[in-house]
Design a protein around this motif. Structure first.
Motif, PDB file in Angstrom:
ATOM      1  N   LEU B 391      -0.655  -6.845  -8.293  1.00 46.50           N
ATOM      2  CA  LEU B 391      -1.594  -6.035  -7.512  1.00 46.50           C
ATOM      3  C   LEU B 391      -1.484  -6.370  -6.027  1.00 46.50           C
ATOM      4  O   LEU B 391      -1.563  -5.479  -5.171  1.00 46.50           O
ATOM      5  CB  LEU B 391      -3.024  -6.266  -8.014  1.00 46.50           C
ATOM      6  CG  LEU B 391      -4.105  -5.480  -7.271  1.00 46.50           C
ATOM      7  CD1 LEU B 391      -3.872  -3.978  -7.361  1.00 46.50           C
ATOM      8  CD2 LEU B 391      -5.496  -5.838  -7.795  1.00 46.50           C
ATOM      9  N   GLU B 392      -1.290  -7.633  -5.718  1.00 43.94           N
ATOM     10  CA  GLU B 392      -1.162  -8.039  -4.313  1.00 43.94           C
ATOM     11  C   GLU B 392       0.029  -7.312  -3.665  1.00 43.94           C
ATOM     12  O   GLU B 392      -0.082  -6.795  -2.547  1.00 43.94           O
ATOM     13  CB  GLU B 392      -0.972  -9.557  -4.246  1.00 43.94           C
ATOM     14  CG  GLU B 392      -1.060 -10.103  -2.840  1.00 43.94           C
ATOM     15  CD  GLU B 392      -1.117 -11.634  -2.816  1.00 43.94           C
ATOM     16  OE1 GLU B 392      -0.739 -12.274  -3.827  1.00 43.94           O
ATOM     17  OE2 GLU B 392      -1.542 -12.174  -1.788  1.00 43.94           O
ATOM     18  N   ALA B 393       1.139  -7.264  -4.391  1.00 42.15           N
ATOM     19  CA  ALA B 393       2.317  -6.568  -3.858  1.00 42.15           C
ATOM     20  C   ALA B 393       2.042  -5.074  -3.710  1.00 42.15           C
ATOM     21  O   ALA B 393       2.431  -4.439  -2.717  1.00 42.15           O
ATOM     22  CB  ALA B 393       3.506  -6.790  -4.787  1.00 42.15           C
ATOM     23  N   ILE B 394       1.358  -4.504  -4.689  1.00 42.75           N
ATOM     24  CA  ILE B 394       1.049  -3.069  -4.658  1.00 42.75           C
ATOM     25  C   ILE B 394       0.169  -2.732  -3.457  1.00 42.75           C
ATOM     26  O   ILE B 394       0.408  -1.758  -2.728  1.00 42.75           O
ATOM     27  CB  ILE B 394       0.345  -2.673  -5.979  1.00 42.75           C
ATOM     28  CG1 ILE B 394       1.335  -2.752  -7.155  1.00 42.75           C
ATOM     29  CG2 ILE B 394      -0.297  -1.288  -5.884  1.00 42.75           C
ATOM     30  CD1 ILE B 394       0.678  -2.796  -8.523  1.00 42.75           C
ATOM     31  N   ILE B 395      -0.843  -3.562  -3.241  1.00 47.75           N
ATOM     32  CA  ILE B 395      -1.781  -3.301  -2.145  1.00 47.75           C
ATOM     33  C   ILE B 395      -1.074  -3.417  -0.793  1.00 47.75           C
ATOM     34  O   ILE B 395      -1.330  -2.626   0.122  1.00 47.75           O
ATOM     35  CB  ILE B 395      -2.996  -4.251  -2.273  1.00 47.75           C
ATOM     36  CG1 ILE B 395      -3.914  -3.729  -3.393  1.00 47.75           C
ATOM     37  CG2 ILE B 395      -3.754  -4.374  -0.966  1.00 47.75           C
ATOM     38  CD1 ILE B 395      -5.048  -4.646  -3.731  1.00 47.75           C
ATOM     39  N   ASP B 396      -0.184  -4.365  -0.682  1.00 48.58           N
ATOM     40  CA  ASP B 396       0.608  -4.479   0.551  1.00 48.58           C
ATOM     41  C   ASP B 396       1.356  -3.176   0.836  1.00 48.58           C
ATOM     42  O   ASP B 396       1.377  -2.700   1.976  1.00 48.58           O
ATOM     43  CB  ASP B 396       1.656  -5.593   0.411  1.00 48.58           C
ATOM     44  CG  ASP B 396       1.094  -6.955   0.778  1.00 48.58           C
ATOM     45  OD1 ASP B 396      -0.068  -7.017   1.212  1.00 48.58           O
ATOM     46  OD2 ASP B 396       1.830  -7.949   0.611  1.00 48.58           O
ATOM     47  N   VAL B 397       1.974  -2.630  -0.203  1.00 48.42           N
ATOM     48  CA  VAL B 397       2.725  -1.383  -0.014  1.00 48.42           C
ATOM     49  C   VAL B 397       1.768  -0.233   0.336  1.00 48.42           C
ATOM     50  O   VAL B 397       2.037   0.552   1.250  1.00 48.42           O
ATOM     51  CB  VAL B 397       3.543  -1.043  -1.288  1.00 48.42           C
ATOM     52  CG1 VAL B 397       4.184   0.335  -1.168  1.00 48.42           C
ATOM     53  CG2 VAL B 397       4.612  -2.113  -1.537  1.00 48.42           C
ATOM     54  N   ILE B 398       0.652  -0.155  -0.369  1.00 40.86           N
ATOM     55  CA  ILE B 398      -0.323   0.920  -0.088  1.00 40.86           C
ATOM     56  C   ILE B 398      -0.738   0.874   1.385  1.00 40.86           C
ATOM     57  O   ILE B 398      -0.788   1.904   2.063  1.00 40.86           O
ATOM     58  CB  ILE B 398      -1.558   0.786  -1.004  1.00 40.86           C
ATOM     59  CG1 ILE B 398      -1.200   1.119  -2.462  1.00 40.86           C
ATOM     60  CG2 ILE B 398      -2.705   1.671  -0.524  1.00 40.86           C
ATOM     61  CD1 ILE B 398      -2.332   0.911  -3.461  1.00 40.86           C
ATOM     62  N   LEU B 399      -1.022  -0.333   1.868  1.00 43.66           N
ATOM     63  CA  LEU B 399      -1.516  -0.455   3.246  1.00 43.66           C
ATOM     64  C   LEU B 399      -0.403  -0.241   4.262  1.00 43.66           C
ATOM     65  O   LEU B 399      -0.574   0.512   5.230  1.00 43.66           O
ATOM     66  CB  LEU B 399      -2.182  -1.819   3.452  1.00 43.66           C
ATOM     67  CG  LEU B 399      -3.439  -2.059   2.600  1.00 43.66           C
ATOM     68  CD1 LEU B 399      -3.988  -3.462   2.825  1.00 43.66           C
ATOM     69  CD2 LEU B 399      -4.524  -1.020   2.898  1.00 43.66           C
TER      70      LEU B 399
END
Lengths: 497, 497
Positions: B391-399
Motif C-alpha cells: 500500500l505504501e508503494a501504491i500511495i506513492d504512485v497515486i500521489l
C-alpha cells in the motif's frame, strides 16, 4: 533436575543500542539453529523505554493497551524474539502460536527472493473468479498433499483468518443442512424473498452448538460460539445457540480415569439433550457442532479420544455436521499435523478449519459439503496465494527435517520434566498436560500465574497465559530440548523463589 | 464518435503457446504504460481449452463454478489481464475492483525485492501484542497520511478483509453505544455472566440498520446487513435488524431533480421511522447505520450529498453511529481517496471501513469510538504488515502521478461518451452514472446485460455486472483515455449489432 547453566546474559542496554547485538547476529551463520544465541539476553525491564515510547505513539492512534512490547523482527532469530530495547527472549508463545518455524527461517526468506513469487505477491487475484494458472496444482501439492491434509479429505476452501474460516464453515454447514431438508427441491419464492429481509424461512433459525470455555473467533457468528472470557463478548449481540459443557479433567489422568470418564459421559449427555431440546422446544435445529480438539484460549482443556468419538456419533445421529476447529492446534504442534488425528475417529469430521501456523485460513471439508451452487461461500479474495508460497516452504521443512517427530520427542521431555516440577512444587503448580509441545500447566491461583509469566519474562522467556490459571507453551516446531531446558531451569528457579 | 482503430488483434493460439507473446512482453520496457499492448489480443474463446481443463481440476477439490478463467499473472501487464490460453484482455473489472495500479506495477515489484521487506513478510506478528518497531510510524505515514486518511480521522484499526472490517466496526459501535448507556459505570456481574451464554443484558439486542440493495460482506454479522442477491443469504441464519430503502434515482439526474429529491425524503423518513420503531416496539435500539456511498454489488445505486447529509443528521439525532463502508469505493476510483468526500458532510462519519484497493482491511474511527479496554476489538493478526508495504508503494504512485486527477478526467470523459451512446441506443442502454471511473450503466434487460458482457469479453474486454441490469466499470487508477476508447468503441460496435 536441570543444571544451572542457562542464566540470561545481562548486558548493558547502552552497548546493545550501539549495535553490538546486531553486529554479532550478522557475523553468525544463517543456519536457523547455529545462528541462535545460546540463551536469552536481557538488557532492560520489559517493556523497556523504547517500547514504552512507541506504545505512547501507537495508543494515540488506536486502543493499544494489549501491546506487551515492540519487537525488532530484523534481529529476531529462530526461537528468539528481539525487542527494540536490546532484549532477546526465548519465545515459547510465538505470536499466539502462529509462527511455525520461528523467526527469519532461511527457507521462508529464500522463497521471497524468487521474482516469480514476488509477482504472485504483487498480483493478488480474486481466487474465486480469476485464479492463477498454478492455483489448482498449488492446492493439491500444498494443502491437499498426502501427510499434510487430514486423513480422508480431498476438498479444500481457502480463507484468510481463523474467524472467517469458522464463519464460512458455519455457512457451509447451514447450506448443507438446508439442502438435506429440501430433498432435492429448488428454493421456493418465499425462501428467496424472506432471506433478503433476514426472515424465516429463507433465513432459518438453525444453530451451531458450541462448548463452555470454547474460543472460535470474534466476528459475530464465530463470537456466538466463543465462551472463554467475558471481555471478548460483552455488549455484542449474539445468536441464541446451544452451549454444552466441555470436559474438565482431574490430573494426573492415570489416577482419575473413572471420574474423568464420568465427566465425559455427563458432557455427552448434555450434548444429546441440547440437540433434542433445540429441535423440539426452541425450533432451532442444531445444524452442526463446533469443537476445538484442545480448548486453547479457554485454558488448554483437553477432551479424551472417547469423548470425541462419542461426540461424532451423537452429531451423526441427529443429522448434524461435526466441525473441528484446528486454528490453534493445526499445523504440527501436537506432534501430528492435526490434533484430531490423535482421536481415532471412525470417519473424518465434516469440516476441519485452520489458520495461524498454516499462514492462511481455510477449511477441509467432505465432498458432501460442497455447495451445489457457486457464490454461496465466496468473497473477493478467497484466501491469499502469497501465504501459500510461505506455507509451501514451511511444509517442506517440516517434512524434510521430520519436525513432527521432534515435536513429539521434545514435548514428551517437557511434560516429563514438568511433572517432576509438579511433584516438587505441588502447592504451586499442577495439572501438566499436553500433546507434542502443545503443553500447559496450572498455577494455584490467577495471581500466581500472572506473576510467574512476569518473572519468566524478566529471565528472558516470553510465555503466554490461557484460561484462569494456566501457562501455555506454544513454541515453534523448531523448539528443541536445549530450548526446553532454558525454560524448565528458569521455571524451577522461579518456583523455588 | 470513436474511430475504429482498436479492434482486437486476432492471432493463432498455437503461435502464442509457443511463447511468442511472452517473449514479446519481455522485450518491451518495464514502464507500466509503455509495456502494455496497444489493444487486446484474442487467441481463443474465453474460457479457452487450458482454462477449461484447469477448471475441471479445481472443481474436483472445491465448488469452483464461479471461476471465469485461469489467469497468467506473470504475463499480465498494467491494464491487461493475460489468461492461460494466450488471451490478453483489457481489464476494466480488476479483480472485483481490488487492483489499484493494474498488474505487475514496477513500484509494487520493486518494494518486494528489498530484503528488509522480505523479512517483514516472513515474520508476521500478532500486531495487537508484539508489533514491529516501525508499525506506529507506518500507520502514521501510510494509512493516516494527510491526503490519504479521510478528513477528520486520526485513529485507525487494521484488519484483513472487508467483511471482518465491517464486523469489527459493528462490535466497536456496539461497545461505544453500550458505554453511553452505562454513563461511566462498570460492567455488572449480570452482564459479565449473561454474555458468556449469549443472553441479555450482556449480549444486548442492539442492531445495525442497513439498506435494501446493500452489500457489506458475507460473514454472519455483515451478511445480516447485506441485501443484494438471495444466493448470498439463503439458508443462513441472520440477525433481525432493520432495513431501510435506499434511493433509486431516475436518470439523467438533471431532468429528474424533484422526483429524486422526493425519493431521498421518502428513504430518510423510513430511516427515522425505523430508529423509532426498533427502540420502542422491538426493544432493539439501533446502535448504528451502515451505508455504502455508492451501492456497488447492488447495482451501482447512488445517493445524493443531500441524502447522506440528512442521514448523518438523523443518525446523530437518535444517538447512533454512522458507518460508511468504503470497501469498494475507497482508495481513489471516484476521483477522491474516499467517496464520501464528495458529500460535504457537516462532520466526519463515526467509522469508515476499507479493504480491496487498500490491500488490507481496516477502519478509520473517531477518537470517541476507541474502546476503553483492550482485547475487545482484537484478533491474532490484526491486519498484515506485508500488505502495508504494498500500500505504501501504491500511495506513492497515486500521489506522485496525480492519479486521482487523472481518474476524474478519464471518468468524466467516459461518462460523457456513454451518455452519447445512450442517446444513440436509447432502447438498449440507459442511466449512465458514476464518480471518477467508478461508472455504471443499465441495459434494458438482465439478459441483454449478460449478453453484452459476453460480447465485450469476446472482443477482449473483461467487464463485470452488478445488480440486475448494470454493467460496471472498475478499472485500475492507471486507466487512461486510450483504454477508455478501446472499451467505448467496442461497446458501440456491440450495440450496433
Amino acid at each position: 533436575m536441570i543444571a544451572k547453566r542457562m542464566q540470561p546474559v545481562l548486558v548493558s542496554a547502552r552497548a546493545l543500542r550501539g549495535g553490538e547485538l546486531h553486529n554479532w547476529l550478522r557475523t553468525i551463520s544463517t543456519q536457523p539453529f547455529a545462528s541462535e544465541p545460546k540463551s536469552p539476553v536481557i538488557a532492560t525491564e520489559i517493556p523497556g523505554p523504547v517500547s514504552q515510547e512507541l506504545y505512547r505513539q501507537m495508543n494515540s492512534i488506536q486502543q493499544a493497551s494489549s501491546v506487551q512490547l515492540f519487537a525488532d523482527y530484523e534481529k529476531s532469530i529462530g526461537n528468539y524474539l528481539a525487542d527494540v530495547d536490546g532484549n532477546l527472549m526465548l519465545d515459547i508463545y510465538m505470536q499466539i502460536s502462529s509462527m511455525p518455524l520461528g523467526y527469519n527461517h532461511p527457507a521462508m526468506l529464500q522463497v521471497l527472493t524468487d521474482p516469480r513469487n514476488q509477482k504472485i505477491i504483487a498480483n493478488r487475484p480474486a481466487l474465486g473468479v480469476f485464479p492463477n494458472r498454478d492455483w489448482p496444482e498449488k492446492l493439491k501439492n500444498v494443502l491437499l498433499k498426502k501427510g499434510i491434509a487430514p486423513p480422508g479429505f480431498s476438498h479444500i476452501t481457502t480463507m484468510m483468518c481463523g474467524s472467517c474460516s469458522n464463519e464460512n464453515s458455519f455457512k457451509n454447514i447451514f447450506i448443507w443442512y438446508a439442502e438435506k431438508q429440501r430433498h432435492g427441491k429448488s428454493f421456493t419464492k418465499e425462501e428467496m424473498d424472506s432471506c433478503m429481509i433476514n426472515q424465516v424461512p429463507g433465513s432459518p433459525k438453525y444453530s451451531i452448538m458450541s462448548f463452555e470455555g470454547a474460543f472460535h473467533g470474534r466476528t459475530l457468528g464465530s463470537l456466538s460460539t466463543t465462551h472463554s472470557k467475558y471481555i471478548h463478548k460483552i455488549d455484542v449481540p449474539a445468536f441464541d445457540w446451544p452451549i454444552a459443557p466441555f470436559p474438565r479433567y482431574k490430573y494426573p489422568l492415570e489416577s482419575n480415569e473413572s471420574e474423568n470418564k464420568q465427566e465425559d459421559d455427563f458432557c455427552l449427555a448434555k450434548v444429546e439433550y441440547l440437540f433434542d431440546k433445540y429441535k423440539r422446544e426452541k425450533h432451532f435445529p442444531v445444524a452442526g457442532v463446533i469443537v476445538e480438539p484442545i480448548q486453547a484460549e479457554g485454558g488448554d482443556n483437553h477432551g479424551s479420544p472417547y469423548f470425541f468419538q462419542k461426540l461424532q456419533q451423537i452429531t451423526k445421529k441427529y443429522g448434524g455436521a461435526l466441525l473441528i476447529d484446528e486454528v490453534q492446534t493445526g499445523g504440527g504442534p501436537t506432534g501430528k499435523m492435526w490434533c484430531h488425528e490423535h482421536f481415532n475417529l471412525e470417519s473424518p469430521p465434516h469440516i476441519v478449519t485452520f489458520s495461524k501456523k498454516m499462514q492462511l485460513g481455510g477449511y477441509y471439508h467432505l465432498e458432501e459439503m460442497k455447495p451445489n451452487q457457486p457464490y454461496r461461500v465466496f468473497n473477493t479474495w478467497m484466501g491469499d496465494p502469497s501465504k501459500l508460497i510461505l506455507l509451501e516452504a514451511i511444509i517442506d521443512v517440516i517434512l524434510k527435517e521430520n519436525l513432527l517427530d521432534r515435536v513429539t520427542r521434545v514435548g514428551n521431555y517437557v511434560l516429563q520434566e514438568l511433572k517432576k516440577l509438579e511433584n516438587e512444587f505441588s502447592n504451586t503448580i499442577n495439572s501438566s498436560r499436553g500433546r507434542g509441545t502443545f503443553i500447559a500447566f496450572n498455577c494455584a491461583t490467577s495471581k500466581l500465574r500472572d506473576e510467574t509469566i512476569k518473572k519468566l519474562l524478566r529471565k528472558g522467556i516470553q510465555a503466554g497465559g490461557c484460561g484462569n490459571t494456566a501457562i501455555r507453551l506454544r513454541p515453534s516446531l523448531t523448539f528443541t530440548e536445549h530450548h526446553a531446558n532454558i525454560f524448565l531451569e528458569n521455571l524451577q528457579t522461579i518456583l523455588k523463589e
